[in-house]
Design a protein around this motif. Sequence first.
Motif, PDB file in Angstrom:
ATOM      1  N   CYS A 188      31.290  38.489  42.429  1.00 37.82           N
ATOM      2  CA  CYS A 188      32.722  38.275  42.591  1.00 37.82           C
ATOM      3  C   CYS A 188      33.393  38.776  41.327  1.00 37.82           C
ATOM      4  O   CYS A 188      32.720  39.203  40.386  1.00 37.82           O
ATOM      5  CB  CYS A 188      33.044  36.801  42.855  1.00 37.82           C
ATOM      6  SG  CYS A 188      32.437  35.681  41.560  1.00 37.82           S
ATOM      7  N   THR A 189      34.720  38.735  41.278  1.00 38.71           N
ATOM      8  CA  THR A 189      35.441  39.317  40.151  1.00 38.71           C
ATOM      9  C   THR A 189      36.171  38.251  39.332  1.00 38.71           C
ATOM     10  O   THR A 189      36.628  37.241  39.860  1.00 38.71           O
ATOM     11  CB  THR A 189      36.464  40.358  40.637  1.00 38.71           C
ATOM     12  OG1 THR A 189      37.377  39.740  41.559  1.00 38.71           O
ATOM     13  CG2 THR A 189      35.771  41.522  41.331  1.00 38.71           C
ATOM     14  N   ASP A 190      36.291  38.533  38.035  1.00 39.56           N
ATOM     15  CA  ASP A 190      37.005  37.662  37.105  1.00 39.56           C
ATOM     16  C   ASP A 190      38.486  37.643  37.489  1.00 39.56           C
ATOM     17  O   ASP A 190      39.136  38.678  37.516  1.00 39.56           O
ATOM     18  CB  ASP A 190      36.826  38.209  35.690  1.00 39.56           C
ATOM     19  CG  ASP A 190      37.438  37.328  34.617  1.00 39.56           C
ATOM     20  OD1 ASP A 190      38.306  36.492  34.945  1.00 39.56           O
ATOM     21  OD2 ASP A 190      37.070  37.485  33.448  1.00 39.56           O
ATOM     22  N   PRO A 191      39.053  36.474  37.794  1.00 40.98           N
ATOM     23  CA  PRO A 191      40.458  36.413  38.215  1.00 40.98           C
ATOM     24  C   PRO A 191      41.455  36.813  37.144  1.00 40.98           C
ATOM     25  O   PRO A 191      42.615  37.084  37.449  1.00 40.98           O
ATOM     26  CB  PRO A 191      40.650  34.948  38.629  1.00 40.98           C
ATOM     27  CG  PRO A 191      39.568  34.199  37.922  1.00 40.98           C
ATOM     28  CD  PRO A 191      38.406  35.152  37.831  1.00 40.98           C
ATOM     29  N   SER A 192      41.039  36.881  35.873  1.00 42.89           N
ATOM     30  CA  SER A 192      41.951  37.252  34.797  1.00 42.89           C
ATOM     31  C   SER A 192      42.041  38.765  34.601  1.00 42.89           C
ATOM     32  O   SER A 192      42.837  39.232  33.790  1.00 42.89           O
ATOM     33  CB  SER A 192      41.513  36.598  33.483  1.00 42.89           C
ATOM     34  OG  SER A 192      40.295  37.149  33.006  1.00 42.89           O
ATOM     35  N   ILE A 193      41.230  39.527  35.339  1.00 44.33           N
ATOM     36  CA  ILE A 193      41.214  40.986  35.219  1.00 44.33           C
ATOM     37  C   ILE A 193      41.642  41.598  36.554  1.00 44.33           C
ATOM     38  O   ILE A 193      41.148  41.185  37.606  1.00 44.33           O
ATOM     39  CB  ILE A 193      39.806  41.501  34.843  1.00 44.33           C
ATOM     40  CG1 ILE A 193      39.336  40.860  33.541  1.00 44.33           C
ATOM     41  CG2 ILE A 193      39.800  43.019  34.714  1.00 44.33           C
ATOM     42  CD1 ILE A 193      37.892  41.196  33.178  1.00 44.33           C
ATOM     43  N   PRO A 194      42.559  42.569  36.560  1.00 45.44           N
ATOM     44  CA  PRO A 194      42.988  43.190  37.811  1.00 45.44           C
ATOM     45  C   PRO A 194      41.814  43.830  38.549  1.00 45.44           C
ATOM     46  O   PRO A 194      40.841  44.281  37.934  1.00 45.44           O
ATOM     47  CB  PRO A 194      44.001  44.252  37.359  1.00 45.44           C
ATOM     48  CG  PRO A 194      44.458  43.795  36.014  1.00 45.44           C
ATOM     49  CD  PRO A 194      43.290  43.106  35.393  1.00 45.44           C
TER      50      PRO A 194
END
Length: 214
Positions: free
Chosen positions: A95-101
Amino acid sequence: MTNGIYVAVHNQSRVPLVSDEGLFIPTGSSAYIGVKRTFYYRLSSPFSDCRKDVDTTLDTDSDYFIKTKKITQYSRRLCYRVCFQYKYVYENCNCTDPSIPVAEVSDPICHSVANLTCVDNQRTKFDKSSIEKACNDDCPEECDSVEYETRLSMAKYPSGYYTDVLGQQNGLSQKFNANGAKPSTSQLSESLVHLTVYYETLKSTGEYPIIGVN
C-alpha cells in the motif's frame, strides 16, 4: 493533541509536499509568513548534470520520473519521495504512504494499524540522505527551479478587541453557542487562525560556472 493547520508555500503548477514543506500554525495564533521567491537557472552538460527539459519523457527515464510527472510538474525533491513510495513502501507494505502523493487513484492507501506500522518501519530505515542516495540515478536534477524561503512570526489571537469585532459578525455566534450568545475569547482561540502571507522579496539567480580566469 494540538489543533491547527499546515500551510505550504509552493509554485501553483505543482503539488506541494506538506509533510516536508508545511508550516504548522496552531489555533489561537495570528501568523505572518514572509516569502522570498528565487528562480534558479543552471547550465546543463557539459557544465553540470542537470536536465534542462523535464517536460519531455525519454525512453531512458525511470518509472519514478514518469510517476512524478503524472502527479504534477516535475521536481527532484518530489521524485525522491515518489521513488521511496513505490520502491520501498509499496513493495514492502502493499500500500502507499498517505503523506506522499500517488500516481494513480487506484493505488491503495495504507490505513490499517499493521499497514501504518509497516510505513513507519520503512521511514525508520531511510532518512533523507539515504533516500536521495538510493534514488539519485532515478531522479535527475532540473536545471531551472523555483524555491520559496519562508519566515514565520506569530502572536496570540484574538485579542479582547477582536473578540468583540468577531462576535458582531452575522451567523458567527450560532456556530459556537446554540443560544446565540457571543463567543468568548477562549472559544475563538480554540477554533480560529489568523493568517497573513506576503512577499518579502522577489529575485532571480543565474548560476554560471567560471570557465577560466586569466
